[in-house]
Design a protein around this motif. Structure first.
Motif, PDB file in Angstrom:
ATOM      1  N   ASN A   1      -2.228 -17.727  49.714  1.00 12.81           N
ATOM      2  CA  ASN A   1      -3.049 -16.528  49.633  1.00 12.81           C
ATOM      3  C   ASN A   1      -2.458 -15.443  50.518  1.00 12.81           C
ATOM      4  OD1 ASN A   1      -5.241 -14.975  48.834  1.00 12.81           O
ATOM      5  ND2 ASN A   1      -6.752 -16.501  49.363  1.00 12.81           N
ATOM      6  N   TYR A   2      -3.154 -14.320  50.612  1.00 13.81           N
ATOM      7  CA  TYR A   2      -2.612 -13.204  51.390  1.00 13.81           C
ATOM      8  C   TYR A   2      -2.750 -13.421  52.885  1.00 13.81           C
ATOM      9  CZ  TYR A   2      -7.549 -11.806  50.980  1.00 13.81           C
ATOM     10  OH  TYR A   2      -8.917 -11.784  50.993  1.00 13.81           O
TER      11      TYR A   2
ATOM     12  N   ASN B   1      -0.896 -19.546  37.973  1.00  6.88           N
ATOM     13  CA  ASN B   1      -0.679 -19.012  39.327  1.00  6.88           C
ATOM     14  C   ASN B   1      -0.778 -17.491  39.398  1.00  6.88           C
ATOM     15  OD1 ASN B   1      -0.196 -21.614  40.330  1.00  6.88           O
ATOM     16  ND2 ASN B   1       1.932 -21.532  39.669  1.00  6.88           N
ATOM     17  N   LEU B   2      -1.486 -16.900  38.430  1.00 10.37           N
ATOM     18  CA  LEU B   2      -1.549 -15.436  38.378  1.00 10.37           C
ATOM     19  C   LEU B   2      -2.219 -14.834  39.611  1.00 10.37           C
ATOM     20  CD1 LEU B   2      -0.634 -13.222  36.360  1.00 10.37           C
ATOM     21  CD2 LEU B   2      -2.987 -13.170  35.519  1.00 10.37           C
ATOM     22  N   TRP B   3      -3.043 -15.624  40.294  1.00 10.35           N
ATOM     23  CA  TRP B   3      -3.661 -15.181  41.554  1.00 10.35           C
ATOM     24  C   TRP B   3      -2.621 -14.627  42.526  1.00 10.35           C
ATOM     25  CZ3 TRP B   3      -8.189 -14.003  43.602  1.00 10.35           C
ATOM     26  CH2 TRP B   3      -8.280 -13.885  44.994  1.00 10.35           C
ATOM     27  N   GLN B   4      -1.386 -15.127  42.426  1.00 14.77           N
ATOM     28  CA  GLN B   4      -0.350 -14.682  43.357  1.00 14.77           C
ATOM     29  C   GLN B   4      -0.080 -13.179  43.277  1.00 14.77           C
ATOM     30  OE1 GLN B   4       0.717 -16.593  45.856  1.00 14.77           O
ATOM     31  NE2 GLN B   4      -0.843 -17.946  45.015  1.00 14.77           N
ATOM     32  N   LEU B   5      -0.447 -12.540  42.148  1.00 12.83           N
ATOM     33  CA  LEU B   5      -0.337 -11.080  42.098  1.00 12.83           C
ATOM     34  C   LEU B   5      -1.203 -10.462  43.186  1.00 12.83           C
ATOM     35  CD1 LEU B   5      -0.510 -10.105  38.297  1.00 12.83           C
ATOM     36  CD2 LEU B   5       1.524 -10.397  39.723  1.00 12.83           C
ATOM     37  N   LEU B   6      -2.401 -11.030  43.381  1.00 13.64           N
ATOM     38  CA  LEU B   6      -3.273 -10.504  44.435  1.00 13.64           C
ATOM     39  C   LEU B   6      -2.747 -10.925  45.811  1.00 13.64           C
ATOM     40  CD1 LEU B   6      -7.120 -10.301  44.438  1.00 13.64           C
ATOM     41  CD2 LEU B   6      -5.852 -10.869  46.484  1.00 13.64           C
ATOM     42  N   ALA B   7      -2.378 -12.196  45.922  1.00 10.72           N
ATOM     43  CA  ALA B   7      -1.952 -12.708  47.230  1.00 10.72           C
ATOM     44  C   ALA B   7      -0.762 -11.929  47.772  1.00 10.72           C
ATOM     45  CB  ALA B   7      -1.614 -14.193  47.118  1.00 10.72           C
TER      46      ALA B   7
ATOM     47  N   ARG C   1       4.649  -7.149  47.444  1.00 15.56           N
ATOM     48  CA  ARG C   1       4.858  -5.972  46.583  1.00 15.56           C
ATOM     49  C   ARG C   1       5.925  -6.201  45.506  1.00 15.56           C
ATOM     50  NH1 ARG C   1       1.626  -2.031  47.997  1.00 15.56           N
ATOM     51  NH2 ARG C   1       0.752  -2.108  50.091  1.00 15.56           N
TER      52      ARG C   1
ATOM     53  N   SER D   1       0.094  -8.671  46.736  1.00 17.46           N
ATOM     54  CA  SER D   1       0.011  -7.240  46.375  1.00 17.46           C
ATOM     55  C   SER D   1       1.118  -6.892  45.381  1.00 17.46           C
ATOM     56  CB  SER D   1       0.116  -6.335  47.609  1.00 17.46           C
ATOM     57  OG  SER D   1      -0.969  -6.558  48.476  1.00 17.46           O
ATOM     58  N   ALA D   2       1.257  -7.742  44.396  1.00 21.02           N
ATOM     59  CA  ALA D   2       2.337  -7.609  43.412  1.00 21.02           C
ATOM     60  C   ALA D   2       1.788  -7.072  42.100  1.00 21.02           C
ATOM     61  CB  ALA D   2       3.002  -8.967  43.193  1.00 21.02           C
TER      62      ALA D   2
ATOM     63  N   GLY E   1      -2.208  -6.454  42.105  1.00 17.93           N
ATOM     64  CA  GLY E   1      -3.060  -6.923  43.182  1.00 17.93           C
ATOM     65  C   GLY E   1      -2.926  -6.046  44.412  1.00 17.93           C
ATOM     66  N   PHE E   2      -3.948  -6.088  45.261  1.00 15.62           N
ATOM     67  CA  PHE E   2      -3.857  -5.350  46.519  1.00 15.62           C
ATOM     68  C   PHE E   2      -4.809  -6.010  47.505  1.00 15.62           C
ATOM     69  CE2 PHE E   2      -7.763  -2.929  47.247  1.00 15.62           C
ATOM     70  CZ  PHE E   2      -8.442  -3.245  46.079  1.00 15.62           C
TER      71      PHE E   2
ATOM     72  N   LYS F   1      -8.153 -26.088  39.119  1.00 15.48           N
ATOM     73  CA  LYS F   1      -7.554 -24.794  38.848  1.00 15.48           C
ATOM     74  C   LYS F   1      -7.610 -24.519  37.347  1.00 15.48           C
ATOM     75  CE  LYS F   1      -3.465 -22.466  40.572  1.00 15.48           C
ATOM     76  NZ  LYS F   1      -2.288 -22.681  41.415  1.00 15.48           N
TER      77      LYS F   1
ATOM     78  N   TRP G   1     -11.436 -12.604  41.964  1.00 11.94           N
ATOM     79  CA  TRP G   1     -11.768 -13.450  40.818  1.00 11.94           C
ATOM     80  C   TRP G   1     -12.968 -14.314  41.150  1.00 11.94           C
ATOM     81  CZ3 TRP G   1      -6.560 -15.849  38.637  1.00 11.94           C
ATOM     82  CH2 TRP G   1      -6.037 -14.993  37.666  1.00 11.94           C
TER      83      TRP G   1
ATOM     84  N   PHE H   1      -6.514  -5.450  40.530  1.00 15.75           N
ATOM     85  CA  PHE H   1      -6.872  -6.860  40.726  1.00 15.75           C
ATOM     86  C   PHE H   1      -7.415  -7.017  42.154  1.00 15.75           C
ATOM     87  CE2 PHE H   1      -4.780 -11.387  40.392  1.00 15.75           C
ATOM     88  CZ  PHE H   1      -6.026 -11.961  40.513  1.00 15.75           C
TER      89      PHE H   1
END
Lengths: 338, 338
Positions: free
Chosen positions: A61-62, B263-269, B240, B271-272, A276-277, A257, A248, A245
């Motif tokens: 995660n971030y 694993n699309l969550w990784q866009l948020l994780a 990013r 900031s991509a 995402g941000f 998952k 979720w 994004f």
């Protein structure tokens, strides 16, 4: 309660689904002592956000996940009761990444001093805090709204979603909200000035409902929900759409998952993007965002709701409200009188 | 062959998986006659691209699907043999969205006159055509490469992917290619100047292999493939990161729609963002792109391969090569001698 006791919620084990009292129990420990350069904050209010559920899991995660065996984090605001730092005096109001606990010990540089300027302290956890700033920077910087565009907001009656829609109106968008239940939908129209709403709970075919309310397609989609809702929106993107994004919430308590959106191809079909941000990336710009939000508030352009639950001991039960939709507005736990 | 006959591949029914000769048969019809403002092009070469498989399906896409019962489209280059337009003379070389057929009838404005300037005609279907321009505009406009960034390319030995990697090198990126098989991988290193390669066919754990080759994460991912490969890349994004969504060759022949990336969550994780694009959006900028590509070609900075299959009658079998990896370089059907 005994003023020498610090009640704390601890992540005893990673939750399987919705966190249980066995996984996240409340324990008692001594009130901490401030070391060199540290302060102790007597928490007055903490903010409960869906994102905290993500921090309890060990999916990448971030931020690093909350370590098992340690306290559960939350943004909190309170009064400094011990200070070993020149930056804070006892009695100051301090805001920080605190925890579900009575007293938070932290390095002075991890907290910010707050001059409430006549605003209720809770607003620094809601409209003027991370919640409002998430809406502000996510919509303006990632969503890039242009006058006349269609903005569709999921979780629209939630703390972030309701602000996103109102900023969208200020920027000249046509704003459609998706929320569950008649009361929430009415509030969005009557109080928040949304142009239209979709009550997804009263909807057999969500993709068709979106097509009906957004006949020219969705230029900006504020993604708070995920799951089937995202798939329904993907079928209704306008050319060059932006999916902001933010979260979720539909998936956070999944025991396994779930697969990703099956209509993701529509990003290619519509030359669209999903981005995402995380609000913490905007910390250097927070003063600008707070000033803009405070200005709109004073002009009466922003409505917001806070849902305050009394008593730290009720934090876990209250946290569940975020996922079953029982809260109306920004969920805040009041821990002690100001 | 009889010069009065126009051989054509027809979309008789929508393919279930890889298109069969029953679904896409070759038929014979009369050579068309140019009406007012129309021309007839004797096709010399047509371009076979994975995207054509998408046009055969009725999933919502960036263009309307090929109607059932009509000819299968392809970019083609050929000689004008009839003209009822002042814009073309018989003998001119014309490029257009033609079809898998000997003779294409079209309005004059649907074709472009080509002055080959000494370049082989096939290059206008490959490096100087939509293939090269897809790489050029996708990487530069959507990917926004910066010097020193890590660019990971899937389908790297393919017609588009190999150009993407070389443009990435020109722009100062560290370029890693993913391809299937030793020969393709060696070509990427030895001829195309890629910094490193991953032979995904020789790889048990693709996510670990990517982590190994991209220790600082992937700043730009060129997405040609989809499926499990996308999921493995998502676990390795840098902050990013940009995913340039060009295609999903792994999924085009699926009999059932597969779920999206888990694993699309990784866009948020991270900031991509993941962003789709279609080269036709850049038509107004094509001259700029062609000039840049021609310049790099003349300087010896771009290598490209063409895989020319002789005979229109072999088009469907050749089309299969795109999906089982038998082609090496841009796949082109030669229909007639120049």
């Amino acid at each position: 309660m005994d003023p020498a006791v610090n009640r704390q919620f601890i992540l005893k084990s990673r939750p399987v689904a919705l966190p249980t009292p066995e996984e996240v129990p409340m324990i008692e420990s001594p009130v901490p002592e401030a070391g060199d350069g540290e302060i102790v904050i007597r928490n007055l209010y903490i903010s409960l956000d869906p994102a905290i559920r993500g921090w309890m899991s060990d999916e990448p995660n971030y931020i690093e996940p909350i370590p098992v065996g340690t306290k559960v984090w939350a943004t909190g605001i309170g009064r400094v009761v011990q200070s070993n730092s020149p930056d804070f005096e006892v009695g100051d109001i301090a805001l920080g990444m605190n925890a579900w606990e009575d007293y938070t010990l932290c390095p002075a540089e991890a907290a910010s001093k707050v001059d409430p300027m006549g605003m209720p302290l809770t607003t620094y956890l809601s409209i003027l805090g991370a919640t409002g700033l998430t809406a502000y920077f996510g919509l303006l910087d990632v969503g890039e709204p242009k006058e006349g565009e269609t903005l569709l907001v999921s979780g629209a009656a939630g703390a972030v979603g309701s602000i996103v829609g109102q900023i969208g109106k200020i920027k000249g968008c046509r704003v459609i909200g998706m929320a569950g239940g008649e009361d929430k939908c009415r509030w969005l129209i009557d109080e928040c000035g949304f142009d239209d709403v979709i009550d997804y709970k009263a909807c057999d075919d969500l993709a068709a409902a979106i097509a009906d309310k957004c006949p020219d397609g969705v230029d900006i989609y504020w993604e708070n929900v995920g799951g089937d809702m995202l798939d329904a929106v993907l079928l209704n993107l306008a050319e060059r759409a932006r999916i902001v994004f933010c979260g979720w919430i539909a998936t956070y308590n999944d025991e396994e998952k779930r697969p990703g959106p099956k209509n993701l191809w529509q990003l290619l079909a519509k030359s669209a993007r999903m981005e995402g941000f995380v609000v913490k990336s905007y910390v250097p710009q927070f003063p600008e965002g707070i000033a803009a939000m405070a200005d709109w508030l004073q002009q009466g352009k922003l409505q917001y709701k806070e849902h305050v639950v009394e008593g730290l001991e009720n934090a876990l039960d209250a946290f569940h409200m975020l996922f079953d939709g029982r809260n109306t507005g920004k969920l805040i736990i009041k821990i002690a009188d100001e």
